[in-house]
Motif scaffolding. Sequence first.
Motif, short mmCIF file in Angstrom:
data_model
loop_
_atom_site.label_atom_id
_atom_site.label_comp_id
_atom_site.label_asym_id
_atom_site.label_seq_id
_atom_site.Cartn_x
_atom_site.Cartn_y
_atom_site.Cartn_z
N TRP A 36 -5.23 -12.22 0.16
CA TRP A 36 -5.88 -11.03 0.70
C TRP A 36 -5.26 -10.64 2.04
N GLY A 37 -5.10 -11.65 2.90
CA GLY A 37 -4.58 -11.38 4.25
C GLY A 37 -3.18 -10.77 4.19
N GLN A 38 -2.38 -11.26 3.24
CA GLN A 38 -1.03 -10.70 3.11
C GLN A 38 -1.10 -9.25 2.64
N ALA A 39 -2.06 -8.96 1.77
CA ALA A 39 -2.20 -7.59 1.27
C ALA A 39 -2.59 -6.64 2.41
N VAL A 40 -3.49 -7.11 3.29
CA VAL A 40 -3.91 -6.27 4.42
C VAL A 40 -2.75 -6.08 5.39
N ARG A 41 -2.05 -7.17 5.70
CA ARG A 41 -0.93 -7.08 6.64
C ARG A 41 0.13 -6.12 6.18
N THR A 42 0.34 -6.08 4.87
CA THR A 42 1.36 -5.19 4.32
C THR A 42 0.92 -3.74 4.40
N SER A 43 -0.36 -3.51 4.20
CA SER A 43 -0.86 -2.13 4.16
C SER A 43 -1.03 -1.53 5.55
N VAL A 44 -1.23 -2.36 6.56
CA VAL A 44 -1.37 -1.87 7.94
C VAL A 44 -0.39 -2.65 8.80
N PRO A 45 0.64 -2.01 9.35
CA PRO A 45 1.62 -2.77 10.14
C PRO A 45 0.98 -3.47 11.34
N ALA A 46 1.52 -4.63 11.68
CA ALA A 46 0.94 -5.44 12.75
C ALA A 46 0.72 -4.66 14.05
N PRO A 47 1.69 -3.88 14.54
CA PRO A 47 1.44 -3.19 15.82
C PRO A 47 0.26 -2.23 15.74
N VAL A 48 -0.02 -1.68 14.56
CA VAL A 48 -1.16 -0.77 14.43
C VAL A 48 -2.46 -1.56 14.55
N LEU A 60 -7.89 5.00 4.50
CA LEU A 60 -8.63 5.87 3.60
C LEU A 60 -8.69 5.21 2.22
N PRO A 61 -9.56 5.73 1.34
CA PRO A 61 -9.85 5.00 0.09
C PRO A 61 -8.64 4.60 -0.74
N ASP A 62 -7.61 5.46 -0.79
CA ASP A 62 -6.47 5.09 -1.66
C ASP A 62 -5.77 3.84 -1.14
N LEU A 63 -5.69 3.68 0.19
CA LEU A 63 -5.03 2.48 0.71
C LEU A 63 -5.93 1.25 0.63
N VAL A 64 -7.24 1.45 0.71
CA VAL A 64 -8.14 0.32 0.50
C VAL A 64 -7.96 -0.19 -0.93
N ALA A 65 -7.83 0.76 -1.85
CA ALA A 65 -7.61 0.37 -3.25
C ALA A 65 -6.28 -0.37 -3.39
N VAL A 66 -5.29 0.05 -2.62
CA VAL A 66 -3.98 -0.58 -2.69
C VAL A 66 -4.04 -2.04 -2.21
N VAL A 67 -4.87 -2.31 -1.20
CA VAL A 67 -5.02 -3.68 -0.71
C VAL A 67 -5.48 -4.58 -1.86
N ARG A 68 -6.51 -4.12 -2.56
CA ARG A 68 -7.05 -4.88 -3.69
C ARG A 68 -6.01 -5.01 -4.82
N TYR A 69 -5.31 -3.92 -5.03
CA TYR A 69 -4.27 -3.87 -6.07
C TYR A 69 -3.15 -4.88 -5.79
N LEU A 70 -2.71 -4.95 -4.52
CA LEU A 70 -1.64 -5.90 -4.17
C LEU A 70 -2.08 -7.32 -4.46
N ARG A 71 -3.31 -7.59 -4.08
CA ARG A 71 -3.83 -8.95 -4.26
C ARG A 71 -3.95 -9.28 -5.76
N ASP A 72 -4.50 -8.35 -6.52
CA ASP A 72 -4.76 -8.63 -7.94
C ASP A 72 -3.50 -8.55 -8.80
N GLN A 73 -2.70 -7.53 -8.57
CA GLN A 73 -1.58 -7.27 -9.49
C GLN A 73 -0.28 -7.95 -9.10
N TRP A 74 -0.14 -8.35 -7.84
CA TRP A 74 1.10 -9.00 -7.42
C TRP A 74 0.83 -10.41 -6.94
N CYS A 75 -0.42 -10.83 -7.09
CA CYS A 75 -0.77 -12.22 -6.91
C CYS A 75 -0.43 -12.74 -5.51
N CYS A 76 -1.00 -12.12 -4.49
CA CYS A 76 -0.78 -12.61 -3.13
C CYS A 76 -2.13 -12.90 -2.50
#
Length: 715
Positions: free
Chosen positions: A98-110, A80-96
């Motif tokens: 994109w792929g790492q930001a997505v992996r963190t926001s959605v667990p691998a088994p999911v 949902l939108p808040d987690l999509v925003a979090v993906v972008r936020y992780l990448r921009d604000q914690w300097c990682c």
Amino acid sequence: MEGAKRAQVVLDRVAARLDRPFDYLVPPEFGHIGPGWRVRVPLGRTTATGLVVGWAGADGPGPVTLRPILGPVGEEPLLLPDLVAVVRYLRDQWCCWWGQAVRTSVPAPVRQQAVPPLDHLYAGEASPRGTVRQRLWAFVREHPGAREADARGATGASAAVLTALLASGALWRGPAPQVPSGSTGAGLNPAQAAAVATLRRHLDGGGPSTVLLEGVTGSGKTEVYLAAVDTVLAQGRQAIVLVPEIALTPQMGARFRARFPGRVAVFHSAMADGERVREWYRARRGEADVVLGPRSAVFAPCPRLGLVVLDEEHESTYKQEEHPRYHARDVAAERLAHTGGLLVLGSATPSLETAHAARAGRIGWVRLPERVAGRPLAAVQVVDLRAELQAGNHEMFSRVLAAAVDETLEAGDQVLLLLNRRGFAKSVVCRTCGHTARCPDCSVSLTWHREDQRLRCHYCDYRRDLPQHCPACGSTRLRSFGVGTEQVLEAAAARWPAARMARADRDSLSRRGSHERLFQSFADRQLDMLVGTQLLAKGMDWPHVTLVGIIAADLALSLPDFRAAERTYDLLTQAAGRAGRGAKRGRVVVQTYNPEHYSVAAAASQDFQPFYDQEVGFREELGYPPFGHLLLVEASAASPPEARAPLDRLAAVLRGQPHLTVRGPSPAPVEKVRTQHRCHMLIRATSRDVLLAAAHEVAASDPSLSLTIDPYNFL
Ligand code: ADP
Ligand code: ZN
Ligand code: ZN
């Protein structure tokens, strides 16, 4: 495809050359797809899956060069939108990446497993024919929302019978039923009631969006969390409750399940994949209204998030040590900024950052100054190990501690013995006066290096020889020291052979479920004593523990870390919080070579404010958080010069930049890991944006460097 929308897609594969959103056209037949959907896309001559993270601007490549997405994966957006925003936020604000930001926001088994079916059963009006069919139908009518396995188990119906009833429409599948809240819990005392009233006001939109709940240990903070969650649930919204350790999940889970039966989901990485996927979808579908777990549960996909609680918010376990190196407190605030909810930070010993924000009025602040039911705080006694040595006692246990253990065991009560085991970075302490060698510039403890027999600062690389005599008192009794939990257990077993004891630290508890068994047997009083690291000091509620012994507070105090004093204060206070939670008054014995240190003295009187006042002055003077922002840059290579070279080059560039201060490079305290030598450098800025710009510049210039914004671990 004139006018077709263009989606930005981050591919599931993590690789440097794929580390950006790729633009794809969205064909009209997939017009319902948007940010948060998983999609299949063409990639070169193959296909790939990815996540839509946003819309591409019209200034991108022309439509001719864009390829269309092939179709959605699943029937609804994954995020949902808040987690999509979090993906972008992780990448921009914690300097990682994109792929790492997505992996963190959605667990691998999911990402990898099929969507689990809805497996709760509901029944229609018309009764089917056939005895077994009728029995199954009748059971479901009586128990709407029963799980398939339960309904079949209770009625002996086969899978074929169930399938037939589903096909005929006599039964259908749906989400879990809503269960009303359970008991309302203990009656709140006036301080708790006032805290809850304030939180309710904030939840109704009147007040700041973050609140510090500063309550002494045993003041009933959990009861306040439960009431806040109750309010949020009554508003039709959901809550996430974070605990600092997986080990604390069962205890907290039990309290929340008792209050909200059937509505709690648990998230943690030690769960089996199938279970993780099931719990994830329970949250995503809104079947579970409360999600509980350690750090990563902050990404729980609650569709109507209204509240996040960080219990023991000061714990450094809320900082992720792998990329993306986020802090759960910041991620929670980011999510809630999108969903419009409240962040509650609970602690007896708030982090300096949070305490400062509360005192400056940037966040709300509610306090529980006393333990519940008029229970006294534990009595803390500081034992001066220098005097102990002078009196000729060379044992691990001072006379005071040994006598206290004797008394406690005789009374049939329980004992915790704690050690800060992270003291393996050895510092040098004068055993006559307690003096510890510190860096003149960085004010962190110097670390003893056996290889070159010198003392070193791991922030700025200052070095000096070990003095022959203590600079403070002239004594020659300067010693590096470090003991492990094994040695403490051995010494305790020799001293109290009749006591039943066990060791509990991260190594001995690494097996799944082992901490649950051990903690349970301690709670059941099958053990008299637990020996362990600060893990034991965190949040446990063991009413029969009346004595906590700290073997050497200095191990925490002399860490090469600007937060050493804060951690010492936390450890001592949290340890005191474990003692005397039942009817009897608790007692804490702190052994140390530094009894005068302000963190020890303030912890002994269990008063945060004097500690805060001293510490905040120190932080301000040296520009450490909350008065500055830090970036730790690490490099590793086969030899020390090779590890150092890229950092030297970087330092030369950054030293010329305004608003940045560079410390180091210097070898990391843990200098060698496997065959690799480690070197690091600390960069400081007063503005986070300035620091972040530097971080992105560094990351782009040399992808082999490892970056940590707002570091917590300097080892
Ligand atoms: P904290 O999280 O602040 O350390 P807890 O919430 O775990 O404290 O509460 C400590 C103990 O006191 C728990 O056993 C809890 O059930 C009990 N308790 C909480 N609130 C009250 C109250 N108002 N009256 C009596 N007991 C309470
Ligand atoms: Zn000395
Ligand atoms: Zn230094």
